[in-house]
Motif scaffolding. Structure first.
Motif, PDB file in Angstrom:
ATOM      1  N   ILE A 106       0.847  -1.201   0.000  1.00 37.01           N
ATOM      2  CA  ILE A 106       0.000   0.000   0.000  1.00 37.01           C
ATOM      3  C   ILE A 106       0.879   1.247   0.000  1.00 37.01           C
ATOM      4  N   VAL A 107       1.922   1.228   0.814  1.00 42.64           N
ATOM      5  CA  VAL A 107       2.843   2.373   0.869  1.00 42.64           C
ATOM      6  C   VAL A 107       3.478   2.618  -0.484  1.00 42.64           C
ATOM      7  N   ARG A 108       3.913   1.546  -1.163  1.00 45.61           N
ATOM      8  CA  ARG A 108       4.537   1.708  -2.477  1.00 45.61           C
ATOM      9  C   ARG A 108       3.560   2.314  -3.479  1.00 45.61           C
ATOM     10  N   ALA A 109       2.305   1.837  -3.443  1.00 44.12           N
ATOM     11  CA  ALA A 109       1.300   2.385  -4.351  1.00 44.12           C
ATOM     12  C   ALA A 109       1.046   3.862  -4.060  1.00 44.12           C
ATOM     13  N   LEU A 110       0.956   4.194  -2.787  1.00 45.43           N
ATOM     14  CA  LEU A 110       0.762   5.592  -2.397  1.00 45.43           C
ATOM     15  C   LEU A 110       1.956   6.444  -2.798  1.00 45.43           C
ATOM     16  N   ALA A 111       3.170   5.913  -2.584  1.00 42.95           N
ATOM     17  CA  ALA A 111       4.383   6.665  -2.907  1.00 42.95           C
ATOM     18  C   ALA A 111       4.502   6.901  -4.410  1.00 42.95           C
ATOM     19  N   ASP A 112       4.154   5.899  -5.215  1.00 39.76           N
ATOM     20  CA  ASP A 112       4.190   6.077  -6.674  1.00 39.76           C
ATOM     21  C   ASP A 112       3.262   7.205  -7.100  1.00 39.76           C
ATOM     22  N   LEU A 113       2.067   7.219  -6.513  1.00 38.84           N
ATOM     23  CA  LEU A 113       1.106   8.269  -6.841  1.00 38.84           C
ATOM     24  C   LEU A 113       1.597   9.624  -6.344  1.00 38.84           C
TER      25      LEU A 113
ATOM     26  N   LYS B 152      -6.513  11.727  16.672  1.00 40.27           N
ATOM     27  CA  LYS B 152      -5.163  11.504  16.130  1.00 40.27           C
ATOM     28  C   LYS B 152      -5.217  10.692  14.847  1.00 40.27           C
ATOM     29  N   VAL B 153      -6.097   9.719  14.810  1.00 37.76           N
ATOM     30  CA  VAL B 153      -6.260   8.911  13.598  1.00 37.76           C
ATOM     31  C   VAL B 153      -6.658   9.792  12.423  1.00 37.76           C
ATOM     32  N   ILE B 154      -7.611  10.665  12.644  1.00 31.20           N
ATOM     33  CA  ILE B 154      -8.082  11.556  11.582  1.00 31.20           C
ATOM     34  C   ILE B 154      -6.964  12.502  11.140  1.00 31.20           C
ATOM     35  N   GLU B 155      -6.252  13.062  12.115  1.00 30.48           N
ATOM     36  CA  GLU B 155      -5.171  13.997  11.786  1.00 30.48           C
ATOM     37  C   GLU B 155      -4.081  13.332  10.966  1.00 30.48           C
ATOM     38  N   THR B 156      -3.645  12.138  11.376  1.00 30.83           N
ATOM     39  CA  THR B 156      -2.570  11.458  10.655  1.00 30.83           C
ATOM     40  C   THR B 156      -3.038  10.972   9.281  1.00 30.83           C
ATOM     41  N   LYS B 157      -4.316  10.618   9.185  1.00 28.24           N
ATOM     42  CA  LYS B 157      -4.852  10.208   7.888  1.00 28.24           C
ATOM     43  C   LYS B 157      -4.795  11.359   6.900  1.00 28.24           C
TER      44      LYS B 157
ATOM     45  N   ARG C 117      -2.525  14.597   2.425  1.00 27.59           N
ATOM     46  CA  ARG C 117      -1.902  15.846   1.958  1.00 27.59           C
ATOM     47  C   ARG C 117      -0.532  15.590   1.351  1.00 27.59           C
ATOM     48  N   ILE C 118       0.274  14.767   2.008  1.00 31.99           N
ATOM     49  CA  ILE C 118       1.616  14.476   1.504  1.00 31.99           C
ATOM     50  C   ILE C 118       1.558  13.782   0.146  1.00 31.99           C
ATOM     51  N   CYS C 119       0.605  12.874  -0.012  1.00 28.79           N
ATOM     52  CA  CYS C 119       0.463  12.144  -1.276  1.00 28.79           C
ATOM     53  C   CYS C 119      -0.277  12.951  -2.345  1.00 28.79           C
ATOM     54  N   ASN C 120      -0.876  14.071  -1.944  1.00 26.04           N
ATOM     55  CA  ASN C 120      -1.651  14.901  -2.865  1.00 26.04           C
ATOM     56  C   ASN C 120      -2.783  14.093  -3.500  1.00 26.04           C
ATOM     57  N   ILE C 121      -3.500  13.368  -2.645  1.00 28.09           N
ATOM     58  CA  ILE C 121      -4.613  12.541  -3.102  1.00 28.09           C
ATOM     59  C   ILE C 121      -5.862  12.908  -2.312  1.00 28.09           C
ATOM     60  N   THR C 122      -6.963  12.263  -2.664  1.00 29.47           N
ATOM     61  CA  THR C 122      -8.215  12.458  -1.936  1.00 29.47           C
ATOM     62  C   THR C 122      -8.430  11.271  -0.993  1.00 29.47           C
ATOM     63  N   SER C 123      -9.391  11.437  -0.106  1.00 29.51           N
ATOM     64  CA  SER C 123      -9.744  10.335   0.789  1.00 29.51           C
ATOM     65  C   SER C 123     -10.246   9.141  -0.014  1.00 29.51           C
TER      66      SER C 123
ATOM     67  N   ASP D   1      -9.238   8.327  -3.014  1.00 25.91           N
ATOM     68  CA  ASP D   1      -8.043   7.688  -3.584  1.00 25.91           C
ATOM     69  C   ASP D   1      -7.424   6.728  -2.579  1.00 25.91           C
ATOM     70  N   LEU D   2      -7.300   7.184  -1.346  1.00 27.50           N
ATOM     71  CA  LEU D   2      -6.701   6.354  -0.299  1.00 27.50           C
ATOM     72  C   LEU D   2      -7.526   5.092  -0.076  1.00 27.50           C
ATOM     73  N   GLU D   3      -8.829   5.239   0.018  1.00 24.47           N
ATOM     74  CA  GLU D   3      -9.700   4.084   0.233  1.00 24.47           C
ATOM     75  C   GLU D   3      -9.621   3.113  -0.935  1.00 24.47           C
ATOM     76  N   ARG D   4      -9.531   3.652  -2.169  1.00 22.43           N
ATOM     77  CA  ARG D   4      -9.450   2.790  -3.345  1.00 22.43           C
ATOM     78  C   ARG D   4      -8.155   1.988  -3.350  1.00 22.43           C
ATOM     79  N   ILE D   5      -7.037   2.635  -3.045  1.00 21.33           N
ATOM     80  CA  ILE D   5      -5.751   1.942  -3.028  1.00 21.33           C
ATOM     81  C   ILE D   5      -5.728   0.858  -1.965  1.00 21.33           C
ATOM     82  N   ILE D   6      -6.265   1.160  -0.784  1.00 20.75           N
ATOM     83  CA  ILE D   6      -6.310   0.167   0.285  1.00 20.75           C
ATOM     84  C   ILE D   6      -7.185  -1.017  -0.117  1.00 20.75           C
ATOM     85  N   LYS D   7      -8.304  -0.728  -0.773  1.00 25.30           N
ATOM     86  CA  LYS D   7      -9.231  -1.787  -1.175  1.00 25.30           C
ATOM     87  C   LYS D   7      -8.642  -2.652  -2.275  1.00 25.30           C
ATOM     88  N   GLU D   8      -7.925  -2.019  -3.227  1.00 22.20           N
ATOM     89  CA  GLU D   8      -7.428  -2.757  -4.390  1.00 22.20           C
ATOM     90  C   GLU D   8      -6.123  -3.496  -4.112  1.00 22.20           C
ATOM     91  N   THR D   9      -5.411  -3.125  -3.067  1.00 25.18           N
ATOM     92  CA  THR D   9      -4.121  -3.750  -2.770  1.00 25.18           C
ATOM     93  C   THR D   9      -4.348  -5.062  -2.014  1.00 25.18           C
TER      94      THR D   9
END
Length: 222
Positions: free
Chosen positions: A31-38, A195-200, A205-211, A213-221
Motif C-alpha cells: 500500500i505504501v509503495r502504491a501511495l508513494a508512486d502516486l 489523532k487517527v483523523i489527523e494522521t490520515k 496531503r503528503i500524497c496529494n490525493i483524496t480520501s 483515492d486512499l480508500e481505493r488503493i487500500i481496497k485494491e491492494t
C-alpha cells in the motif's frame, strides 16, 4: 546532492525495516509503495526537477548538434594600406583566424548529473515522507483499537461495580472510581480517534490525493 539523495534512500530503507518491526505487513508495504508512486507522480517538486532535467538535456543535445555542424572562420586585414589609382586601397597583408567553438563551449561542465541527483533526491524525499506518514497513521489506528478495548473493559467493570453497589457489596467510592475510569477511557479514545483523523489527512496531503483515492488503493491492494 548525491550524498543527500543516498541519505534519503537509506532513510527510506531503514524506515521500511522499522515499519515491519512495528508490525506492518507486506500488504501494508505494498500500500505504501502504491501511495508513494502516486505521490511522486503528483509532486510539484518532482515535476519541477524533471522539467529542469529535460530542459538541460535538450539544451545540451541541441548545443552539441549545433557545434558538430558549425565551422567559423574570421578574416581580417592589418598593416599599412598602399594607395592605388582611382583612390583604391589594398592591404599590405591579411590575417585569418579560426576559432574552435566546440572546444570553447564544451569546456562548460554538464549539469545533467547534478539535475539527475536533484530529481532522485526529490523522489526519495516524497517516498520517505509517504512511508513515515503511513506509519504514523497506522500507529494511531493501532492505539485507537487498544483504547477501544480499554473502553469496553472499563465499561464492563463499571457495570459490575454498579450492580454490586446496588446489591450493597460495593461502596460509593468503588462506584465513583469505576465511573471515573470509564469516563477517562472514553476521553482517551476520543483523543486517539482525533489523532487517527489527523494522521490520515496528513498522509492524504503528503500524497496529494483524496480520501477516496486512499480508500481505493487500500481496497485494491491485496
Amino acid at each position: 546532492m548525491k550524498i543527500l539523495a543516498l541519505a534519503l534512500t537509506l532513510i527510506c530503507l531503514v524506515s521500511s525495516a522499522a515499519a515491519q518491526s512495528f508490525g506492518l505487513t507486506d500488504r501494508d508495504l505494498r500500500i505504501v509503495r502504491a501511495l508513494a508512486d502516486l505521490a511522486v507522480d503528483r509532486s510539484s517538486a518532482v515535476r519541477s526537477a524533471r522539467r529542469e532535467l529535460e530542459t538541460a538535456k535538450q539544451a545540451e543535445g541541441f548545443g552539441n548538434q549545433l557545434l558538430n555542424n558549425t565551422s567559423v572562420t574570421i578574416s581580417g586585414s592589418s598593416g599599412n594600406l598602399a594607395q592605388l589609382p582611382d583612390g583604391q586601397v589594398n592591404p599590405n597583408f591579411s590575417v585569418s583566424v579560426s576559432l574552435n567553438l566546440t572546444g570553447l563551449l564544451k569546456s562548460e561542465p554538464s549539469r545533467v548529473p547534478e539535475l539527475e541527483a536533484k530529481l532522485q533526491e526529490a523522489e526519495s524525499r516524497v517516498r520517505a515522507d509517504t512511508l513515515n506518514a503511513y506509519i504514523q497513521w497506522w500507529l494511531a489506528a493501532q492505539k485507537a483499537e487498544e483504547l477501544a478495548d480499554a473502553v469496553d473493559t472499563a465499561t464492563t467493570e463499571f457495570k459490575q461495580v454498579e450492580a454490586r453497589f446496588k446489591a450493597g457489596t460495593a461502596t460509593p467510592a468503588d462506584l465513583s472510581r469505576a465511573r471515573d475510569n470509564a469516563a477517562r477511557a472514553n476521553n482517551d479514545l476520543r483523543t486517539a480517534n482525533t489523532k487517527v483523523i489527523e494522521t490520515k489527512y496528513t498522509l492524504i496531503r503528503i500524497c496529494n490525493i483524496t480520501s477516496a483515492d486512499l480508500e481505493r488503493i487500500i481496497k485494491e491492494t491485496k
